[in-house]
Design an enzyme around this catalytic site. Structure first.
Site, PDB file in Angstrom:
ATOM      1  N   GLU A   1       0.806  -1.224   0.000  1.00 48.25           N
ATOM      2  CA  GLU A   1       0.000   0.000   0.000  1.00 48.25           C
ATOM      3  C   GLU A   1       0.842   1.278   0.000  1.00 48.25           C
ATOM      4  O   GLU A   1       0.866   2.026   0.991  1.00 48.25           O
ATOM      5  CB  GLU A   1      -0.963   0.010   1.189  1.00 48.25           C
ATOM      6  CG  GLU A   1      -2.085  -0.979   1.056  1.00 48.25           C
ATOM      7  CD  GLU A   1      -3.206  -0.765   2.088  1.00 48.25           C
ATOM      8  OE1 GLU A   1      -2.974  -0.089   3.097  1.00 48.25           O
ATOM      9  OE2 GLU A   1      -4.302  -1.281   1.856  1.00 48.25           O
TER      10      GLU A   1
ATOM     11  N   GLU B   1      -6.893  -7.652  -0.449  1.00 45.20           N
ATOM     12  CA  GLU B   1      -7.355  -7.690   0.939  1.00 45.20           C
ATOM     13  C   GLU B   1      -8.847  -7.359   0.950  1.00 45.20           C
ATOM     14  O   GLU B   1      -9.237  -6.236   0.623  1.00 45.20           O
ATOM     15  CB  GLU B   1      -6.605  -6.666   1.801  1.00 45.20           C
ATOM     16  CG  GLU B   1      -5.109  -6.912   1.868  1.00 45.20           C
ATOM     17  CD  GLU B   1      -4.371  -5.878   2.720  1.00 45.20           C
ATOM     18  OE1 GLU B   1      -5.038  -5.111   3.440  1.00 45.20           O
ATOM     19  OE2 GLU B   1      -3.136  -5.839   2.648  1.00 45.20           O
TER      20      GLU B   1
ATOM     21  N   TRP C   1      -9.848   0.417  12.205  1.00 45.20           N
ATOM     22  CA  TRP C   1      -9.191   1.706  12.002  1.00 45.20           C
ATOM     23  C   TRP C   1     -10.097   2.873  11.633  1.00 45.20           C
ATOM     24  O   TRP C   1      -9.638   4.008  11.553  1.00 45.20           O
ATOM     25  CB  TRP C   1      -8.104   1.570  10.922  1.00 45.20           C
ATOM     26  CG  TRP C   1      -8.529   0.789   9.703  1.00 45.20           C
ATOM     27  CD1 TRP C   1      -8.276  -0.539   9.466  1.00 45.20           C
ATOM     28  CD2 TRP C   1      -9.285   1.256   8.586  1.00 45.20           C
ATOM     29  NE1 TRP C   1      -8.835  -0.925   8.264  1.00 45.20           N
ATOM     30  CE2 TRP C   1      -9.454   0.158   7.703  1.00 45.20           C
ATOM     31  CE3 TRP C   1      -9.838   2.502   8.220  1.00 45.20           C
ATOM     32  CZ2 TRP C   1     -10.140   0.257   6.487  1.00 45.20           C
ATOM     33  CZ3 TRP C   1     -10.525   2.594   7.013  1.00 45.20           C
ATOM     34  CH2 TRP C   1     -10.673   1.483   6.168  1.00 45.20           C
TER      35      TRP C   1
END
Ligand code: GAL
Length: 641
Positions: free
Chosen positions: A144, A325, A333
């Site tokens: 990422e 993912e 989060w």
């Protein structure tokens, strides 16, 4: 082209005792998973001290996983440089816009411009490729890029590299001074090494300077990635991927995408709804357990384009992409982290397949009982009992056996997406809330509400062949290939607002914008609007946020209540001189789609459609059952035929 759709998961053997690896692998295979991604954060275990390589455990983990019949995606561990790296390279830390170094203790703390760290990243990548390159089935570079606001760094390394970049780009300091308009406020430079990074200025920096720093920062990501790709290719033929994010715009994903075979992204629908979308509280409450009806689909379509390599485009026109993912339950989060509705994990998986994903991999195999993500669900609970998503993954695995061919095809509608335009809008928004992604996403949502399937195309695409309707909102500077594609196309093309509004250096060009051959529209003034001052349009709806005053002899399609034109058309080219609200957008898109020979339908609010080569998927994103075309589609449900 037809592909077999597959499932996978993300696994961290270094988090668990070696004794349970074999049982984990067996359960993954029994569940029907094909792929397992490992390794991307394991540097401190692969090299606990400089040069002290401990690859034996990874060897054994790969043996166990492949022995169970799984295919391994190996991540390079460069998003998490271990603590000793800082002792070796104390100045490798990224520096934030306030000048503070970003400390060790989480991840992504490196500066893309630090050549010492880049060499370390290449070194560990090369060693992994040498050792495992023929035993694994795919690669992931880093993890990422851009996560935690990590693209732009204001370090000394970044400044040095930026000065060198400017010298290469402009050649002489006079050329740079002219291109940036530095005569304004006496900002002229004598030498390249006087130029600082555009942070900590008293008021806003010169927008040309700020934009150039964003371009540079994006290039640094592409260079960093290319170095890893080269290191891998020297030893391995396995395809290479990177896992991108939702609404991450700080670097040009098409630039990195061109370097690799597969684009993947990390899809967290409930987290994104909470923290990455401008939407009313009512919208967020309604979709809290399902995710926004368009946000995932937008990224599926975007990453299909990012995964498209020019060489392959000629043969099938479609990119290779995965969800690397997939959210399997509550995450940890976002501001709030609800659980998905039952069935939603299956739903998200099928939605990705409908948009062409080769693989959907669930993050993560087992929930971690330690460190930052303890309340982030996995397919298994921390005690290894199957969590809620496990049965849904099993259901998809069994459905895949019967699955109709998810053959992909070119969509009738294209939407151009340009990272550089998002930087330009950010540097010079002109009004609060004037954000490029938001504008493009409004358009995308508007198209989907009419039941239309969409391809997203890069801003440098040289052909629009095969498309009936093309939308080009907010692309600040049209590339030459795109201008030629527009001229050569017989599609209905809707441009604006703020399309071709600026030169490459972010100046207002003369002749005034949009300056599109064949379209007689001139923007004479722009204004931005407070949220409480929308400008009403005669046939209903309004323009909001951004509004252009135009001079035109073209046919006026929409006017405000004073008679000022809001949309105008010359032949197949139309220009929209403002940011439309939902009602105006619906009417504009419906008209454009009909003119293009399409058959738009106004869908029930929670329903979305995706047409593939042979199959029509119908998704109900709502929390209640919906009657649609003779079918009752349950909440979190879908049908296909
Ligand atoms: C992603 C990241 C993963 C994990 C996950 C949690 O952004 O790639 O490593 O942190 O989020 O949702």
């Amino acid at each position: 082209m037809s592909l077999k759709r597959t499932l996978g998961t993300c696994y961290y053997p270094e988090h668990w005792p070696e004794e349970i690896w074999a049982e984990d692998a067996r359960r993954m295979a029994d569940l029907g998973l094909t792929w397992v991604r490992i390794g991307e954060f394991a540097w401190s275990r692969l090299e606990p001290a400089p040069g002290d390589l401990r690859f034996d455990w990874l060897d054994r983990a790969i043996d166990v996983l492949t022995g169970a019949g799984l295919k391994v995606v190996l991540g390079t561990p460069t998003a998490t440089p271990p603590r000793w790296m800082l002792d070796k390279h104390p100045d490798m830390l990224a520096v934030d816009a306030l000048g503070n170094p970003r400390k060790f203790g989480s991840r992504r703390h490196y500066c893309f411009s630090h050549s010492g760290y880049r060499d370390e990243a290449v070194r560990i990548t090369r060693l992994l490729a040498e050792r495992f390159g023929t035993r694994i089935a795919a690669w992931q570079t880093d993890n990422e890029y851009g996560c935690h606001d990590s693209v732009m760094s204001y370090s000394q390394a970044a400044r040095d590299a930026f000065c060198a970049y400017l010298k290469r780009r402009y050649g002489t300091i006079e050329a740079l001074n002219t291109a940036w308009g530095n005569v304004f406020w006496s900002m002229e430079y004598d030498r390249f090494d006087q130029i600082d990074l555009p942070n900590l200025t008293v008021t806003e920096p010169n927008p040309s300077h700020a934009l150039e720093f964003r371009r540079f920062s994006s290039d640094q990501v592409a260079r960093f990635n290319a170095a890893q790709v080269d290191a891998i290719r020297a030893f391995s033929d396995a395809p290479i991927s990177h896992n991108y994010m939702g609404r991450e715009l700080a670097f040009d994903h098409f630039a990195t995408g061109r370097q690799m075979e597969i684009a993947t992204w990390d899809s967290y629908p409930l987290g994104f709804l909470e923290d990455r979308l401008e939407a009313s509280a009512a919208h967020k409450a309604r979709y809290a357990r399902q995710g926004d009806p368009d946000f995932q689909a937008f990224h599926h379509d975007l990453y299909r384009a990012v995964g498209r390599r020019p060489a392959e485009a000629a043969s099938d026109g479609l990119g290779r992409w995965w969800v690397m993912e997939q959210q399997p339950g509550p995450v940890n989060w976002a501001p709030h982290n609800p659980a998905p509705l039952p069935g939603m994990v299956r739903f998200w998986t099928w939605e990705a397949f409908a948009h062409g994903a080769d693989c959907v991999a669930y993050f993560r195999w087992r929930q971690a009982p330690f460190a930052q993500e303890q309340y982030h669900a996995g397919l298994l609970r921390p005690d290894s009992v199957a969590a809620e998503a496990f049965a849904e993954a099993a259901q998809v695995a069994s459905e895949l056996k019967e699955m109709p061919d998810v053959e992909q095809a070119q969509a009738p509608v294209a939407l151009i997406f340009d990272y550089a335009s998002s930087w330009a809008w950010t540097v010079q928004p002109q009004g609060a809330g004037c954000d490029y992604f938001r504008l493009v996403f409004d358009m995308y949502r508007g198209l989907r509400k009419l039941g239309l399937s969409v391809d997203i195309l890069p801003p440098h695409c040289g052909t629009l062949d095969g498309y009936k309707l093309v939308l080009i909102p907010g692309v600040i500077t049209l590339s030459e290939p795109l201008k030629q594609a527009i001229a050569a196309s017989d599609a209905q093309i809707l441009l604006g607002p703020r399309t071709n509004a600026k030169s490459d250096a972010l100046h207002i060009p003369v002749p005034l914008p949009p300056n599109i051959p064949g379209l007689d529209v001139t923007i004479s003034r722009i204004e931005t609007l407070r949220p409480d001052m929308p400008v009403a349009v005669q046939q209903g709806g309004a323009v909001q946020l951004w509004r252009e005053q135009i001079e035109t002899t073209a046919q006026v399609l929409e006017s405000d209540v004073t008679g000022a034109p809001i949309a105008a058309q010359n032949g197949t080219l139309s220009y929209l001189a403002g940011w439309p609200d939902e009602a105006l957008l619906a009417r504009l898109l419906d008209r454009a789609a009909r003119q293009a020979g399409l058959n738009p339908q106004t869908l029930p609010p929670d329903i979305r459609i995706r047409d593939t080569g042979k199959t029509r998927f119908i998704f109900n994103h709502g929390p209640e059952a919906v009657e649609f075309e003779g079918n009752t589609i349950p909440p979190a449900g879908l049908t296909w035929d």
